[in-house]
Write a protein that holds these residues in place. Structure first.
Motif, PDB file in Angstrom:
ATOM      1  N   ALA A  29       0.825  -1.211   0.000  1.00 33.85           N
ATOM      2  CA  ALA A  29       0.000   0.000   0.000  1.00 33.85           C
ATOM      3  C   ALA A  29       0.856   1.258   0.000  1.00 33.85           C
ATOM      4  O   ALA A  29       0.419   2.313  -0.461  1.00 33.85           O
ATOM      5  N   VAL A  30       2.080   1.154   0.495  1.00 35.74           N
ATOM      6  CA  VAL A  30       2.974   2.304   0.557  1.00 35.74           C
ATOM      7  C   VAL A  30       3.795   2.432  -0.718  1.00 35.74           C
ATOM      8  O   VAL A  30       3.986   3.522  -1.249  1.00 35.74           O
ATOM      9  N   GLU A  31       4.271   1.311  -1.247  1.00 33.79           N
ATOM     10  CA  GLU A  31       5.240   1.335  -2.333  1.00 33.79           C
ATOM     11  C   GLU A  31       4.647   1.132  -3.721  1.00 33.79           C
ATOM     12  O   GLU A  31       5.261   1.518  -4.711  1.00 33.79           O
ATOM     13  N   GLY A  32       3.483   0.486  -3.829  1.00 35.01           N
ATOM     14  CA  GLY A  32       2.960   0.134  -5.143  1.00 35.01           C
ATOM     15  C   GLY A  32       2.305   1.295  -5.864  1.00 35.01           C
ATOM     16  O   GLY A  32       1.292   1.827  -5.413  1.00 35.01           O
ATOM     17  N   ARG A  33       2.881   1.710  -6.989  1.00 35.67           N
ATOM     18  CA  ARG A  33       2.292   2.800  -7.766  1.00 35.67           C
ATOM     19  C   ARG A  33       2.924   2.856  -9.150  1.00 35.67           C
ATOM     20  O   ARG A  33       3.933   2.203  -9.413  1.00 35.67           O
ATOM     21  N   ILE A  34       2.318   3.642 -10.028  1.00 32.35           N
ATOM     22  CA  ILE A  34       2.881   3.934 -11.343  1.00 32.35           C
ATOM     23  C   ILE A  34       3.225   5.415 -11.366  1.00 32.35           C
ATOM     24  O   ILE A  34       2.370   6.258 -11.073  1.00 32.35           O
ATOM     25  N   ASP A  35       4.447   5.744 -11.706  1.00 31.77           N
ATOM     26  CA  ASP A  35       4.921   7.126 -11.610  1.00 31.77           C
ATOM     27  C   ASP A  35       4.498   7.915 -12.849  1.00 31.77           C
ATOM     28  O   ASP A  35       5.289   8.168 -13.751  1.00 31.77           O
ATOM     29  N   HIS A  36       3.231   8.320 -12.869  1.00 35.29           N
ATOM     30  CA  HIS A  36       2.723   9.066 -14.020  1.00 35.29           C
ATOM     31  C   HIS A  36       3.304  10.474 -14.103  1.00 35.29           C
ATOM     32  O   HIS A  36       3.450  11.018 -15.209  1.00 35.29           O
ATOM     33  N   ASP A  37       3.632  11.068 -12.975  1.00 36.21           N
ATOM     34  CA  ASP A  37       4.213  12.416 -13.014  1.00 36.21           C
ATOM     35  C   ASP A  37       5.519  12.415 -13.798  1.00 36.21           C
ATOM     36  O   ASP A  37       5.782  13.318 -14.603  1.00 36.21           O
ATOM     37  N   HIS A  38       6.334  11.394 -13.584  1.00 33.96           N
ATOM     38  CA  HIS A  38       7.600  11.284 -14.298  1.00 33.96           C
ATOM     39  C   HIS A  38       7.346  11.074 -15.786  1.00 33.96           C
ATOM     40  O   HIS A  38       8.046  11.655 -16.634  1.00 33.96           O
ATOM     41  N   TRP A  39       6.340  10.271 -16.129  1.00 31.11           N
ATOM     42  CA  TRP A  39       6.016  10.012 -17.536  1.00 31.11           C
ATOM     43  C   TRP A  39       5.543  11.294 -18.228  1.00 31.11           C
ATOM     44  O   TRP A  39       6.009  11.640 -19.311  1.00 31.11           O
ATOM     45  N   HIS A  40       4.604  11.990 -17.599  1.00 36.20           N
ATOM     46  CA  HIS A  40       4.062  13.215 -18.205  1.00 36.20           C
ATOM     47  C   HIS A  40       5.155  14.272 -18.386  1.00 36.20           C
ATOM     48  O   HIS A  40       5.107  15.059 -19.344  1.00 36.20           O
ATOM     49  N   ALA A  41       6.121  14.292 -17.490  1.00 31.67           N
ATOM     50  CA  ALA A  41       7.212  15.265 -17.605  1.00 31.67           C
ATOM     51  C   ALA A  41       8.063  15.004 -18.839  1.00 31.67           C
ATOM     52  O   ALA A  41       8.762  15.897 -19.331  1.00 31.67           O
ATOM     53  N   GLY A  42       8.001  13.783 -19.368  1.00 30.14           N
ATOM     54  CA  GLY A  42       8.780  13.430 -20.547  1.00 30.14           C
ATOM     55  C   GLY A  42       8.076  13.671 -21.862  1.00 30.14           C
ATOM     56  O   GLY A  42       8.675  13.492 -22.929  1.00 30.14           O
ATOM     57  N   VAL A  43       6.797  14.079 -21.840  1.00 29.26           N
ATOM     58  CA  VAL A  43       6.065  14.354 -23.075  1.00 29.26           C
ATOM     59  C   VAL A  43       6.586  15.645 -23.707  1.00 29.26           C
ATOM     60  O   VAL A  43       6.714  16.663 -23.042  1.00 29.26           O
ATOM     61  N   ASP A  44       6.900  15.584 -24.990  1.00 33.11           N
ATOM     62  CA  ASP A  44       7.400  16.755 -25.718  1.00 33.11           C
ATOM     63  C   ASP A  44       6.407  17.093 -26.828  1.00 33.11           C
ATOM     64  O   ASP A  44       6.425  16.506 -27.907  1.00 33.11           O
ATOM     65  N   ALA A  45       5.534  18.056 -26.559  1.00 35.13           N
ATOM     66  CA  ALA A  45       4.474  18.417 -27.496  1.00 35.13           C
ATOM     67  C   ALA A  45       5.005  19.069 -28.771  1.00 35.13           C
ATOM     68  O   ALA A  45       4.262  19.215 -29.743  1.00 35.13           O
ATOM     69  N   THR A  46       6.277  19.457 -28.796  1.00 35.56           N
ATOM     70  CA  THR A  46       6.835  20.116 -29.980  1.00 35.56           C
ATOM     71  C   THR A  46       7.244  19.120 -31.057  1.00 35.56           C
ATOM     72  O   THR A  46       7.482  19.515 -32.204  1.00 35.56           O
ATOM     73  N   LYS A  47       7.325  17.833 -30.717  1.00 35.51           N
ATOM     74  CA  LYS A  47       7.751  16.827 -31.685  1.00 35.51           C
ATOM     75  C   LYS A  47       6.604  16.498 -32.641  1.00 35.51           C
ATOM     76  O   LYS A  47       5.434  16.487 -32.237  1.00 35.51           O
ATOM     77  N   PRO A  48       6.894  16.194 -33.919  1.00 34.70           N
ATOM     78  CA  PRO A  48       5.837  16.015 -34.922  1.00 34.70           C
ATOM     79  C   PRO A  48       5.070  14.706 -34.807  1.00 34.70           C
ATOM     80  O   PRO A  48       3.857  14.673 -35.043  1.00 34.70           O
ATOM     81  N   GLY A  49       5.730  13.624 -34.498  1.00 29.81           N
ATOM     82  CA  GLY A  49       5.084  12.318 -34.499  1.00 29.81           C
ATOM     83  C   GLY A  49       4.798  11.808 -33.106  1.00 29.81           C
ATOM     84  O   GLY A  49       5.417  12.222 -32.118  1.00 29.81           O
ATOM     85  N   GLU A  50       3.832  10.887 -33.038  1.00 30.03           N
ATOM     86  CA  GLU A  50       3.434  10.346 -31.738  1.00 30.03           C
ATOM     87  C   GLU A  50       4.589   9.628 -31.062  1.00 30.03           C
ATOM     88  O   GLU A  50       4.818   9.799 -29.858  1.00 30.03           O
ATOM     89  N   ARG A  51       5.327   8.808 -31.816  1.00 29.53           N
ATOM     90  CA  ARG A  51       6.436   8.058 -31.242  1.00 29.53           C
ATOM     91  C   ARG A  51       7.523   8.985 -30.700  1.00 29.53           C
ATOM     92  O   ARG A  51       8.189   8.685 -29.712  1.00 29.53           O
ATOM     93  N   GLU A  52       7.741  10.135 -31.385  1.00 30.14           N
ATOM     94  CA  GLU A  52       8.752  11.088 -30.933  1.00 30.14           C
ATOM     95  C   GLU A  52       8.242  11.923 -29.763  1.00 30.14           C
ATOM     96  O   GLU A  52       9.007  12.341 -28.896  1.00 30.14           O
ATOM     97  N   ARG A  53       6.927  12.182 -29.762  1.00 35.18           N
ATOM     98  CA  ARG A  53       6.334  13.068 -28.758  1.00 35.18           C
ATOM     99  C   ARG A  53       6.190  12.390 -27.399  1.00 35.18           C
ATOM    100  O   ARG A  53       6.409  13.007 -26.358  1.00 35.18           O
ATOM    101  N   MET A  54       5.821  11.118 -27.417  1.00 37.72           N
ATOM    102  CA  MET A  54       5.556  10.405 -26.178  1.00 37.72           C
ATOM    103  C   MET A  54       6.806   9.694 -25.670  1.00 37.72           C
ATOM    104  O   MET A  54       7.553   9.104 -26.459  1.00 37.72           O
ATOM    105  N   PRO A  55       7.053   9.718 -24.369  1.00 38.90           N
ATOM    106  CA  PRO A  55       8.158   8.922 -23.832  1.00 38.90           C
ATOM    107  C   PRO A  55       7.825   7.445 -23.912  1.00 38.90           C
ATOM    108  O   PRO A  55       6.673   7.057 -24.037  1.00 38.90           O
ATOM    109  N   SER A  56       8.836   6.620 -23.859  1.00 35.73           N
ATOM    110  CA  SER A  56       8.626   5.186 -23.908  1.00 35.73           C
ATOM    111  C   SER A  56       7.876   4.718 -22.672  1.00 35.73           C
ATOM    112  O   SER A  56       7.944   5.339 -21.611  1.00 35.73           O
ATOM    113  N   ASP A  57       7.149   3.569 -22.801  1.00 43.76           N
ATOM    114  CA  ASP A  57       6.579   2.982 -21.601  1.00 43.76           C
ATOM    115  C   ASP A  57       7.711   2.523 -20.702  1.00 43.76           C
ATOM    116  O   ASP A  57       7.537   2.367 -19.540  1.00 43.76           O
TER     117      ASP A  57
END
Length: 226
Positions: free
Chosen positions: A198-226
């Motif tokens: 309950a304390v440790e189990g989570r998915i770090d979405h904040d870190h993922w969203h921080a890696g999104v680059d809206a300036t990139k043209p394609g989806e693969r370039e714009r989104m960080p890897s899973d």
């Protein structure tokens, strides 16, 4: 940490007979990326076996164009199903290994982790053609509950946050948020650390969203890897 090339009686590098073409003919198959198997010795002396996986990809080259053209859609379906049969065969191979280990030691401390290319529920092809998912194959059968792996965190995360990738699904014509990455624990290990989940189990979405680059043209370039 000690890497394990092969356990006695089981080697992931060896070919195994399976039908990956749907022609009902068995043929030798070798895993695309055999798992990395390591033994981790904790400070307490407890040894945990970790299988790090990156199973066969479901990707089909130029898939969107093939799917959208009625003349080539069936070609896409054929390739998509072949990829899924291959990844399904690899999942079954991992399950066979786990059964081998639990036969040796019913209380083995094992973690299966990595990119399984599969999330909760069924995708379009799993629901209509394959009729099973992949994580369920690896986790095991309810008829052998003492050999079933438990998910380390999926039940601790809100349903809308249970994803580790975001992409536009050209088949369903909507944004899809699958959980491709998993951490599965053997029963002995799961129940030992039940209180800590309950304390440790989570998915770090904040870190993922921080890696999104809206300036990139394609989806693969714009989104960080899973």
């Amino acid at each position: 940490v000690a890497e394990v090339a092969a356990r006695p009686g089981f080697d992931f590098a060896e070919p195994f007979d399976v039908d990956v073409d749907g022609d009902l003919q068995l043929a030798p198959y070798v895993m695309t990326r055999p798992p990395l198997v390591v033994d981790v010795t904790l400070a307490t002396g407890r040894v945990i076996e970790i299988l790090s996986l990156h199973l066969k990809s479901k990707y089909v080259h130029d898939g969107a164009r093939l799917w959208r053209d009625p003349a080539t859609r069936q070609d896409f379906v054929t390739e998509a199903m072949r990829a899924r049969r291959r990844i399904s065969a690899e999942a079954m191979r991992v399950r066979a290994y786990l059964n081998h280990r639990f036969t040796e030691n019913a209380a083995a401390d094992i973690v299966v982790t990595g990119d399984l290319n599969d999330g909760p529920g069924l995708d379009y092809f799993e629901e209509r053609y394959l009729t099973h998912n992949l994580v369920g194959l690896i986790a095991g059968s309810s008829y052998a509950p003492r050999r079933m792996l438990r998910h380390a965190f999926v039940d601790l995360v809100a349903r809308e946050d249970n994803f580790s990738a975001v992409f536009d699904d050209f088949i369903l014509e909507r944004e899809t948020r699958p959980l491709l990455d998993h951490i599965l624990c053997s029963p002995a290990l799961f129940w030992t650390f039940w209180g800590a989940r309950a304390v440790e189990g989570r998915i770090d979405h904040d870190h993922w969203h921080a890696g999104v680059d809206a300036t990139k043209p394609g989806e693969r370039e714009r989104m960080p890897s899973d």
